[in-house]
Design a protein around this motif. Structure first.
Motif, PDB file in Angstrom:
ATOM      1  N   CYS A 162       4.121   5.556 -16.475  1.00  0.00           N
ATOM      2  CA  CYS A 162       4.715   4.313 -16.944  1.00  0.00           C
ATOM      3  C   CYS A 162       5.603   3.775 -15.843  1.00  0.00           C
ATOM      4  CB  CYS A 162       5.522   4.552 -18.220  1.00  0.00           C
ATOM      5  SG  CYS A 162       6.489   3.124 -18.780  1.00  0.00           S
ATOM      6  N   ALA A 163       5.259   2.624 -15.329  1.00  0.00           N
ATOM      7  CA  ALA A 163       6.034   1.977 -14.277  1.00  0.00           C
ATOM      8  C   ALA A 163       6.926   0.908 -14.895  1.00  0.00           C
ATOM      9  CB  ALA A 163       5.104   1.361 -13.236  1.00  0.00           C
ATOM     10  N   ALA A 164       8.209   1.003 -14.640  1.00  0.00           N
ATOM     11  CA  ALA A 164       9.190   0.092 -15.221  1.00  0.00           C
ATOM     12  C   ALA A 164       9.752  -0.846 -14.166  1.00  0.00           C
ATOM     13  CB  ALA A 164      10.327   0.878 -15.862  1.00  0.00           C
ATOM     14  N   TYR A 180       1.676   4.378 -25.629  1.00  0.00           N
ATOM     15  CA  TYR A 180       2.588   3.305 -25.264  1.00  0.00           C
ATOM     16  C   TYR A 180       3.881   3.853 -24.679  1.00  0.00           C
ATOM     17  CZ  TYR A 180      -0.347   0.423 -28.303  1.00  0.00           C
ATOM     18  OH  TYR A 180      -1.391  -0.233 -28.894  1.00  0.00           O
ATOM     19  N   CYS A 181       4.337   3.214 -23.660  1.00  0.00           N
ATOM     20  CA  CYS A 181       5.627   3.489 -23.053  1.00  0.00           C
ATOM     21  C   CYS A 181       6.680   2.612 -23.712  1.00  0.00           C
ATOM     22  CB  CYS A 181       5.523   3.190 -21.556  1.00  0.00           C
ATOM     23  SG  CYS A 181       7.027   3.401 -20.604  1.00  0.00           S
ATOM     24  N   ASN A 182       7.818   3.208 -24.040  1.00  0.00           N
ATOM     25  CA  ASN A 182       8.888   2.469 -24.701  1.00  0.00           C
ATOM     26  C   ASN A 182      10.234   2.767 -24.062  1.00  0.00           C
ATOM     27  OD1 ASN A 182      11.100   3.033 -27.202  1.00  0.00           O
ATOM     28  ND2 ASN A 182      10.191   0.986 -27.123  1.00  0.00           N
ATOM     29  N   ALA A 183      11.020   1.723 -23.881  1.00  0.00           N
ATOM     30  CA  ALA A 183      12.394   1.843 -23.410  1.00  0.00           C
ATOM     31  C   ALA A 183      13.299   1.159 -24.413  1.00  0.00           C
ATOM     32  CB  ALA A 183      12.546   1.202 -22.032  1.00  0.00           C
ATOM     33  N   ARG A 184      14.271   1.899 -24.925  1.00  0.00           N
ATOM     34  CA  ARG A 184      15.225   1.327 -25.861  1.00  0.00           C
ATOM     35  C   ARG A 184      16.569   1.980 -25.633  1.00  0.00           C
ATOM     36  NH1 ARG A 184      14.812   0.961 -32.505  1.00  0.00           N
ATOM     37  NH2 ARG A 184      16.700  -0.310 -32.784  1.00  0.00           N
ATOM     38  N   ASN A 233      11.642   4.519 -10.793  1.00  0.00           N
ATOM     39  CA  ASN A 233      11.466   3.778 -12.048  1.00  0.00           C
ATOM     40  C   ASN A 233      10.149   4.151 -12.731  1.00  0.00           C
ATOM     41  OD1 ASN A 233      13.886   2.529 -11.499  1.00  0.00           O
ATOM     42  ND2 ASN A 233      13.047   0.459 -11.355  1.00  0.00           N
ATOM     43  N   MET A 234       9.911   5.443 -12.814  1.00  0.00           N
ATOM     44  CA  MET A 234       8.660   5.943 -13.366  1.00  0.00           C
ATOM     45  C   MET A 234       8.922   6.978 -14.447  1.00  0.00           C
ATOM     46  SD  MET A 234       6.008   4.497 -11.856  1.00  0.00           S
ATOM     47  CE  MET A 234       4.665   5.655 -12.097  1.00  0.00           C
ATOM     48  N   MET A 235       8.075   6.966 -15.448  1.00  0.00           N
ATOM     49  CA  MET A 235       8.050   8.002 -16.456  1.00  0.00           C
ATOM     50  C   MET A 235       6.629   8.535 -16.554  1.00  0.00           C
ATOM     51  SD  MET A 235       9.039   7.921 -20.537  1.00  0.00           S
ATOM     52  CE  MET A 235       7.755   6.755 -20.958  1.00  0.00           C
ATOM     53  N   TYR A 236       6.519   9.812 -16.914  1.00  0.00           N
ATOM     54  CA  TYR A 236       5.225  10.459 -16.956  1.00  0.00           C
ATOM     55  C   TYR A 236       5.046  11.241 -18.242  1.00  0.00           C
ATOM     56  CZ  TYR A 236       5.892   9.649 -11.980  1.00  0.00           C
ATOM     57  OH  TYR A 236       6.162   9.081 -10.758  1.00  0.00           O
ATOM     58  N   LEU A 237       3.808  11.444 -18.588  1.00  0.00           N
ATOM     59  CA  LEU A 237       3.465  12.345 -19.677  1.00  0.00           C
ATOM     60  C   LEU A 237       2.301  13.207 -19.221  1.00  0.00           C
ATOM     61  CD1 LEU A 237       4.116  13.125 -22.641  1.00  0.00           C
ATOM     62  CD2 LEU A 237       2.235  11.608 -23.311  1.00  0.00           C
ATOM     63  N   GLN A 238       2.585  14.458 -18.957  1.00  0.00           N
ATOM     64  CA  GLN A 238       1.544  15.408 -18.599  1.00  0.00           C
ATOM     65  C   GLN A 238       0.959  15.982 -19.879  1.00  0.00           C
ATOM     66  OE1 GLN A 238       0.273  16.350 -15.479  1.00  0.00           O
ATOM     67  NE2 GLN A 238      -1.258  17.367 -16.769  1.00  0.00           N
ATOM     68  N   MET A 239      -0.322  15.802 -20.067  1.00  0.00           N
ATOM     69  CA  MET A 239      -0.995  16.236 -21.277  1.00  0.00           C
ATOM     70  C   MET A 239      -2.013  17.305 -20.930  1.00  0.00           C
ATOM     71  SD  MET A 239      -1.548  12.557 -23.185  1.00  0.00           S
ATOM     72  CE  MET A 239      -2.757  12.027 -21.975  1.00  0.00           C
ATOM     73  N   VAL A 245      11.235  -8.158 -17.673  1.00  0.00           N
ATOM     74  CA  VAL A 245      11.051  -6.762 -18.018  1.00  0.00           C
ATOM     75  C   VAL A 245       9.572  -6.446 -18.160  1.00  0.00           C
ATOM     76  CG1 VAL A 245      11.409  -5.025 -19.809  1.00  0.00           C
ATOM     77  CG2 VAL A 245      13.279  -6.529 -19.113  1.00  0.00           C
ATOM     78  N   GLN A 246       9.172  -5.348 -17.555  1.00  0.00           N
ATOM     79  CA  GLN A 246       7.792  -4.902 -17.651  1.00  0.00           C
ATOM     80  C   GLN A 246       7.715  -3.398 -17.730  1.00  0.00           C
ATOM     81  OE1 GLN A 246       5.361  -6.781 -14.436  1.00  0.00           O
ATOM     82  NE2 GLN A 246       3.876  -6.974 -16.106  1.00  0.00           N
ATOM     83  N   LEU A 247       6.844  -2.915 -18.594  1.00  0.00           N
ATOM     84  CA  LEU A 247       6.452  -1.520 -18.644  1.00  0.00           C
ATOM     85  C   LEU A 247       4.936  -1.488 -18.579  1.00  0.00           C
ATOM     86  CD1 LEU A 247       8.746  -0.193 -21.523  1.00  0.00           C
ATOM     87  CD2 LEU A 247       9.029   0.231 -19.077  1.00  0.00           C
ATOM     88  N   VAL A 248       4.408  -0.773 -17.615  1.00  0.00           N
ATOM     89  CA  VAL A 248       2.972  -0.743 -17.401  1.00  0.00           C
ATOM     90  C   VAL A 248       2.495   0.693 -17.401  1.00  0.00           C
ATOM     91  CG1 VAL A 248       1.066  -1.394 -15.911  1.00  0.00           C
ATOM     92  CG2 VAL A 248       3.070  -2.874 -16.079  1.00  0.00           C
ATOM     93  N   GLU A 249       1.683   1.026 -18.401  1.00  0.00           N
ATOM     94  CA  GLU A 249       1.116   2.358 -18.505  1.00  0.00           C
ATOM     95  C   GLU A 249      -0.170   2.453 -17.695  1.00  0.00           C
ATOM     96  OE1 GLU A 249       2.796   1.285 -22.662  1.00  0.00           O
ATOM     97  OE2 GLU A 249       1.588   0.311 -21.107  1.00  0.00           O
TER      98      GLU A 249
END
Length: 119
Positions: free
Chosen positions: A22-24, A95-99, A77-83, A2-6
């Motif tokens: 965040c690449a999962a 930090y990227c989190n998956a739970r 398999n990507m998540m984003y945060l537009q700020m 398992v990897q999450l890379v911001e």
């Protein structure tokens, strides 16, 4: 494994914008609600934004509501945060989190990406 890379952090001016990614890998991404946390200097970790497994619902901390947008692309398999409209108080390691709900042992974290908002 398992990897999450911001990625996407950096130095931006107040009022500027930044998009975090965040690449999962190593797990079934689409089954997991995803979250962005942050930890500012001398502060405790806080939840910034959350998104359901298929993107049907989102939640934001009051401090970022209206400025940040969380999204995901399960096909990639990507998540984003537009700020947007960044403030100095947004300075933190993000930090990227998956739970997965009901599976507290299935709790994955990235190593974080630093966002610095300063003139």
């Amino acid at each position: 494994q398992v990897q999450l890379v911001e990625s996407g952090g950096g130095l931006v001016q107040p009022g500027g914008s930044l998009r975090l990614s965040c690449a999962a890998s190593g797990f079934t991404f689409s089954l997991y609600p995803m979250k962005w946390y942050r930890q500012g200097p001398g502060k405790e970790r806080e939840l910034v934004a959350a998104i359901s497994s298929f993107g049907g619902s989102t939640n934001y901390a009051d401090s970022v509501k209206g400025r940040f947008t969380i999204s995901r692309d399960n096909a990639k398999n990507m998540m984003y945060l537009q700020m947007n409209s960044l403030k100095p108080e947004d300075t933190a390691v993000y930090y990227c989190n998956a739970r997965r709900d009901g599976n507290p042992l299935m709790d994955y974290w990235g190593k974080g990406t630093l966002v610095t908002v300063s003139s």
